[in-house]
Motif scaffolding. Structure first.
Motif, PDB file in Angstrom:
ATOM      1  N   LEU B   8     -62.310 -70.313 -42.713  1.00  0.00           N
ATOM      2  CA  LEU B   8     -63.465 -69.994 -41.865  1.00  0.00           C
ATOM      3  C   LEU B   8     -63.127 -70.106 -40.390  1.00  0.00           C
ATOM      4  N   ALA B   9     -62.317 -71.123 -40.029  1.00  0.00           N
ATOM      5  CA  ALA B   9     -61.948 -71.290 -38.622  1.00  0.00           C
ATOM      6  C   ALA B   9     -61.220 -70.053 -38.119  1.00  0.00           C
ATOM      7  N   PHE B  10     -60.301 -69.542 -38.919  1.00  0.00           N
ATOM      8  CA  PHE B  10     -59.535 -68.389 -38.452  1.00  0.00           C
ATOM      9  C   PHE B  10     -60.310 -67.079 -38.609  1.00  0.00           C
ATOM     10  N   ALA B  11     -61.248 -67.025 -39.555  1.00  0.00           N
ATOM     11  CA  ALA B  11     -62.109 -65.840 -39.632  1.00  0.00           C
ATOM     12  C   ALA B  11     -62.952 -65.750 -38.361  1.00  0.00           C
ATOM     13  N   LYS B  12     -63.422 -66.899 -37.879  1.00  0.00           N
ATOM     14  CA  LYS B  12     -64.204 -66.942 -36.638  1.00  0.00           C
ATOM     15  C   LYS B  12     -63.348 -66.483 -35.458  1.00  0.00           C
ATOM     16  N   ILE B  13     -62.107 -66.975 -35.414  1.00  0.00           N
ATOM     17  CA  ILE B  13     -61.192 -66.562 -34.339  1.00  0.00           C
ATOM     18  C   ILE B  13     -60.943 -65.049 -34.422  1.00  0.00           C
ATOM     19  N   GLY B  14     -60.723 -64.551 -35.645  1.00  0.00           N
ATOM     20  CA  GLY B  14     -60.456 -63.125 -35.826  1.00  0.00           C
ATOM     21  C   GLY B  14     -61.637 -62.253 -35.420  1.00  0.00           C
ATOM     22  N   LEU B  15     -62.844 -62.762 -35.651  1.00  0.00           N
ATOM     23  CA  LEU B  15     -64.051 -61.991 -35.345  1.00  0.00           C
ATOM     24  C   LEU B  15     -64.236 -61.796 -33.842  1.00  0.00           C
ATOM     25  N   PHE B  16     -63.752 -62.747 -33.042  1.00  0.00           N
ATOM     26  CA  PHE B  16     -63.956 -62.652 -31.593  1.00  0.00           C
ATOM     27  C   PHE B  16     -62.644 -62.432 -30.842  1.00  0.00           C
ATOM     28  N   ALA B  17     -61.629 -61.935 -31.554  1.00  0.00           N
ATOM     29  CA  ALA B  17     -60.319 -61.706 -30.931  1.00  0.00           C
ATOM     30  C   ALA B  17     -60.316 -60.372 -30.199  1.00  0.00           C
ATOM     31  N   PHE B  18     -61.091 -60.289 -29.125  1.00  0.00           N
ATOM     32  CA  PHE B  18     -61.112 -59.068 -28.311  1.00  0.00           C
ATOM     33  C   PHE B  18     -60.094 -59.183 -27.195  1.00  0.00           C
ATOM     34  N   ILE B  78     -53.616 -68.513 -46.240  1.00  0.00           N
ATOM     35  CA  ILE B  78     -55.084 -68.529 -46.127  1.00  0.00           C
ATOM     36  C   ILE B  78     -55.525 -68.326 -44.681  1.00  0.00           C
ATOM     37  N   ALA B  79     -54.854 -69.009 -43.739  1.00  0.00           N
ATOM     38  CA  ALA B  79     -55.221 -68.850 -42.327  1.00  0.00           C
ATOM     39  C   ALA B  79     -54.968 -67.418 -41.863  1.00  0.00           C
ATOM     40  N   THR B  80     -53.847 -66.830 -42.307  1.00  0.00           N
ATOM     41  CA  THR B  80     -53.522 -65.461 -41.899  1.00  0.00           C
ATOM     42  C   THR B  80     -54.538 -64.469 -42.463  1.00  0.00           C
ATOM     43  N   MET B  81     -54.921 -64.668 -43.726  1.00  0.00           N
ATOM     44  CA  MET B  81     -55.948 -63.791 -44.306  1.00  0.00           C
ATOM     45  C   MET B  81     -57.260 -63.955 -43.565  1.00  0.00           C
ATOM     46  N   GLY B  82     -57.583 -65.190 -43.204  1.00  0.00           N
ATOM     47  CA  GLY B  82     -58.828 -65.445 -42.476  1.00  0.00           C
ATOM     48  C   GLY B  82     -58.885 -64.708 -41.159  1.00  0.00           C
ATOM     49  N   VAL B  83     -57.769 -64.722 -40.410  1.00  0.00           N
ATOM     50  CA  VAL B  83     -57.777 -64.099 -39.088  1.00  0.00           C
ATOM     51  C   VAL B  83     -57.801 -62.566 -39.199  1.00  0.00           C
ATOM     52  N   CYS B  84     -57.255 -62.027 -40.296  1.00  0.00           N
ATOM     53  CA  CYS B  84     -57.234 -60.557 -40.481  1.00  0.00           C
ATOM     54  C   CYS B  84     -58.552 -60.011 -41.033  1.00  0.00           C
ATOM     55  N   LEU B  85     -59.253 -60.817 -41.814  1.00  0.00           N
ATOM     56  CA  LEU B  85     -60.410 -60.303 -42.572  1.00  0.00           C
ATOM     57  C   LEU B  85     -61.477 -59.602 -41.718  1.00  0.00           C
ATOM     58  N   PRO B  86     -61.934 -60.229 -40.604  1.00  0.00           N
ATOM     59  CA  PRO B  86     -63.026 -59.569 -39.861  1.00  0.00           C
ATOM     60  C   PRO B  86     -62.637 -58.193 -39.342  1.00  0.00           C
ATOM     61  N   SER B  87     -61.445 -58.065 -38.742  1.00  0.00           N
ATOM     62  CA  SER B  87     -61.104 -56.778 -38.144  1.00  0.00           C
ATOM     63  C   SER B  87     -60.869 -55.727 -39.221  1.00  0.00           C
ATOM     64  N   VAL B  88     -60.248 -56.117 -40.327  1.00  0.00           N
ATOM     65  CA  VAL B  88     -60.009 -55.139 -41.392  1.00  0.00           C
ATOM     66  C   VAL B  88     -61.337 -54.660 -41.976  1.00  0.00           C
ATOM     67  N   THR B  89     -62.261 -55.596 -42.197  1.00  0.00           N
ATOM     68  CA  THR B  89     -63.577 -55.225 -42.716  1.00  0.00           C
ATOM     69  C   THR B  89     -64.280 -54.269 -41.759  1.00  0.00           C
ATOM     70  N   LEU B  90     -64.236 -54.596 -40.453  1.00  0.00           N
ATOM     71  CA  LEU B  90     -64.898 -53.736 -39.461  1.00  0.00           C
ATOM     72  C   LEU B  90     -64.250 -52.351 -39.412  1.00  0.00           C
ATOM     73  N   ILE B  91     -62.909 -52.310 -39.506  1.00  0.00           N
ATOM     74  CA  ILE B  91     -62.209 -51.019 -39.504  1.00  0.00           C
ATOM     75  C   ILE B  91     -62.693 -50.162 -40.672  1.00  0.00           C
ATOM     76  N   LEU B  92     -62.798 -50.786 -41.844  1.00  0.00           N
ATOM     77  CA  LEU B  92     -63.196 -50.015 -43.021  1.00  0.00           C
ATOM     78  C   LEU B  92     -64.624 -49.500 -42.876  1.00  0.00           C
ATOM     79  N   ILE B  93     -65.494 -50.331 -42.308  1.00  0.00           N
ATOM     80  CA  ILE B  93     -66.883 -49.887 -42.096  1.00  0.00           C
ATOM     81  C   ILE B  93     -66.928 -48.743 -41.093  1.00  0.00           C
ATOM     82  N   VAL B  94     -66.238 -48.921 -39.954  1.00  0.00           N
ATOM     83  CA  VAL B  94     -66.273 -47.894 -38.906  1.00  0.00           C
ATOM     84  C   VAL B  94     -65.615 -46.602 -39.399  1.00  0.00           C
ATOM     85  N   ALA B  95     -64.481 -46.732 -40.120  1.00  0.00           N
ATOM     86  CA  ALA B  95     -63.788 -45.541 -40.627  1.00  0.00           C
ATOM     87  C   ALA B  95     -64.712 -44.748 -41.550  1.00  0.00           C
TER      88      ALA B  95
END
Lengths: 152, 173
Positions: B8-18, B78-95
């Motif tokens: 969750l910590a890294f998913a949060k980081i991934g979500l705001f990694a602008f 687990i940390a690597t998957m967490g940081v990737c998950l938000p952007s990959v999910t958003l890419i799939l939605i936007v695509a």
């Protein structure tokens, strides 16, 4: 990085068209996360849906993942050595130089008007003096962006 | 630390990694050092150095390193998957909805307006790393010399970091 990916997936393998790839870059830049991984997800998705995206992301993340794991194994074993400590003590000021260089490069483009300079300075002061959460800096800039846009 | 917390910590980081890896450093520091206190301030400097020294996206490298240190290979996965998950999910939605996003208003508007924040975040990262990482005159000399080389020559930054590290060994040993 992007020309390398374009060459591989557009020209060499012809997996997606050039205009599709350009769309992919735009999408990758508009969501958070590393652009190389985002474009991998986009290309993977175009080739074979969600599973394609997951496979492409794993493929593009794997090399640095393995590198970091290998480096971690050695670093955590030898970090107390004075040589390792010296190395990191020397490398850290160079990172500051790298960060300042990035501020100059991005700032040239991002801080063109006085409004942008005020926003950036204000956010920096909030981050440093009031220890504002970094997510708030992003949220405030997004809200200000919407507000300024509506005025135009 | 549980694997769920790590994820969750890294998913949060991934979500705001602008704005790239540099701009994500203050968020990583806030979550991992100040919030969860998994890393000390000096361990954070090592984390930054290792993430910069290794090819690949900084936020991903940081996730892998933190995960490995806290939970071995599983932790790093687990940390690597967490940081990737938000952007990959958003890419799939936007695509999926791409044909409706004509002109990419979002990218032109809101994401553009994030750029002053990106500059502020990188400046905050530079302030934090300089404050704890430049402790004497040698640090100042290495920083200034590295900056001069980086600005005047087309050179791989990793090479500059390694050279600075070797200078560090010579000076501090």
């Amino acid at each position: 990085m992007l020309p390398l990916i374009r060459n591989e997936v557009v020209e060499k393998r012809k997996w997606i068209t050039s205009s599709d790839f350009t769309d992919g870059i735009a999408v990758s830049q508009s969501v958070p996360g590393a652009i190389a991984l985002n474009i991998a997800a986009f290309v993977g998705n175009r080739i074979s849906g969600n599973l394609g995206a997951i496979v492409a992301v794993i493929g593009s993340a794997l090399p640095s993942f393995i590198s970091i794991v290998v480096i971690s194994i050695f670093f955590l074993r030898f970090r107390e050595l004075s040589m390792v400590q010296g190395f990191f003590k020397g490398a850290t000021p160079a990172i500051v130089a790298l960060l300042v260089g990035a501020i100059v490069d991005i700032g040239k483009d991002a801080l063109k008007g006085y409004k942008e300079i005020i926003i950036a300075t204000g956010l920096l002061l909030l981050l440093l003096c009031l220890h504002m959460h970094p997510v708030l800096a992003i949220v405030i800039a997004a809200i200000l962006g919407l507000f300024v846009r509506r005025q135009l | 630390m549980t694997f769920v917390q790590l994820f969750l910590a890294f998913a949060k980081i991934g979500l705001f990694a602008f704005g790239g890896g540099f701009a994500t450093l203050p968020l990583i520091e806030r979550e991992i050092v100040i919030g969860l206190q998994w890393f000390s301030h000096s361990e954070f400097l090592e984390l930054v150095a290792i993430s910069e020294l290794t090819p690949g996206p900084i936020a991903i490298n940081a996730a892998t390193f933190v995960g490995y240190k806290l939970g071995g290979v599983w932790g790093s996965a687990i940390a690597t998957m967490g940081v990737c998950l938000p952007s990959v999910t958003l890419i799939l939605i936007v695509a999926h909805f791409l044909h409706r996003l004509e002109g990419n208003i979002w990218a032109d508007g809101v994401v553009r307006s994030l750029r002053p924040a990106v500059v502020a975040l990188i400046a905050a990262a530079a302030y934090s790393v300089a404050g704890r990482g430049i402790t004497d005159i040698w640090g100042i000399i290495i920083a200034v010399a590295s900056f001069a080389v980086l600005r005047t020559r087309k050179i791989n930054p990793i090479l500059v970091l390694i050279t600075a590290g070797i200078a560090g060994i010579i000076v501090y040993l």
